[in-house]
Design a protein around this motif. Structure first.
Motif, short mmCIF file in Angstrom:
data_model
loop_
_atom_site.label_atom_id
_atom_site.label_comp_id
_atom_site.label_asym_id
_atom_site.label_seq_id
_atom_site.Cartn_x
_atom_site.Cartn_y
_atom_site.Cartn_z
N GLY A 1 43.21 47.70 34.13
CA GLY A 1 42.56 47.52 35.22
C GLY A 1 41.12 47.66 35.46
O GLY A 1 40.25 47.00 36.07
N ILE B 1 38.65 44.47 35.22
CA ILE B 1 38.25 43.92 36.60
C ILE B 1 37.06 44.50 36.81
O ILE B 1 35.88 43.64 37.25
N HIS C 1 36.30 37.51 37.98
CA HIS C 1 37.06 38.79 38.35
C HIS C 1 38.93 38.17 38.68
O HIS C 1 39.86 39.21 38.35
N LEU D 1 42.29 39.82 36.75
CA LEU D 1 43.51 40.12 37.43
C LEU D 1 44.71 39.60 37.19
O LEU D 1 45.71 40.07 37.02
N LEU E 1 36.36 43.61 43.29
CA LEU E 1 36.89 42.38 43.51
C LEU E 1 36.19 41.53 44.55
O LEU E 1 35.94 40.61 44.63
N MET F 1 45.73 42.92 45.48
CA MET F 1 46.26 44.35 44.65
C MET F 1 47.62 44.50 45.37
O MET F 1 48.42 44.86 44.52
#
Length: 203
Positions: free
Chosen positions: A79, A82, A93, A97, A143, A170
């Motif tokens: 994570g 990102i 980004h 992801l 993001l 997400m």
């Protein structure tokens, strides 16, 4: 003329048996946290699964919270790519992801552990509650900032709506992960790529 300063003492070399024992403890903890959650696992159970005495476990970890922290530290880079993308000119980004989703899809053991701990963390007194919230907030903000740079002039979405889209991405990522772990029909990476492409087009 003064005598030369003594050479610094060499750094202690980790005892290989101690290093392996610590790894065994973390492996046992990961398995137990996955099976029973953080709440259900006990220090005695972790010691038993690792094949060490309770005193041996306490030599390495003073509490179950310390064990949990060590387990999470092993995977703390997940994570972060990102957020780290903020520091790389031209980084995407959304690509980061998608890479994370593919990584998780290929590592069901980690995905299962994370999902169990995520589910538990909704309890108000869970030790991971604040950390999970921080994860969503920090990744979401990073993001959303990137999505705003992708908007075409006169784009339809406001800044607040773009932040909502980041949170939805997400949610889709974690939701697809839950689906895959149940054994439901799932093409986690491909399905997530469809959502990402839809977001790109809408910007």
């Amino acid at each position: 003329m003064s005598a030369p300063a003594p050479a610094p003492a060499p750094a202690p070399v980790p005892n290989s048996r101690g290093v392996q024992r610590r790894l065994d403890i973390l492996d046992a903890a990961r398995a137990l946290f996955t099976e029973t959650g953080f709440r259900g696992a006990t220090m005695a159970a972790i010691a038993g699964r690792a094949g060490v005495t309770h005193a041996g476990l306490l030599y390495h970890f003073a509490s179950k919270e310390d064990v949990l922290e060590a387990v999470l530290t092993d995977a703390r880079d997940r994570g972060r790519s990102i957020i780290a993308a903020d520091e790389r000119p031209g980084a995407d980004h959304l690509d980061a992801l998608e890479h994370l989703v593919a990584q998780n899809a290929g590592d069901p053991a980690w995905s299962r552990l994370f999902s169990v701990l995520l589910g538990e963390s909704v309890a108000l007194d869970h030790p991971l509650r604040e950390r999970m919230a921080e994860r969503y907030d920090s990744i979401g903000e990073s993001l959303a900032g990137h999505l705003r740079t992708l908007r075409t002039e006169g784009g339809a979405w406001s800044d607040d709506e773009v932040a909502g889209v980041a949170r939805v991405l997400m949610a889709v990522m974690d939701g697809l992960q839950f689906q895959q772990l149940t054994g439901a029909r799932s093409a986690m990476s491909a399905d997530f790529a469809l959502v990402v492409e839809a977001v790109r087009r809408s910007l």
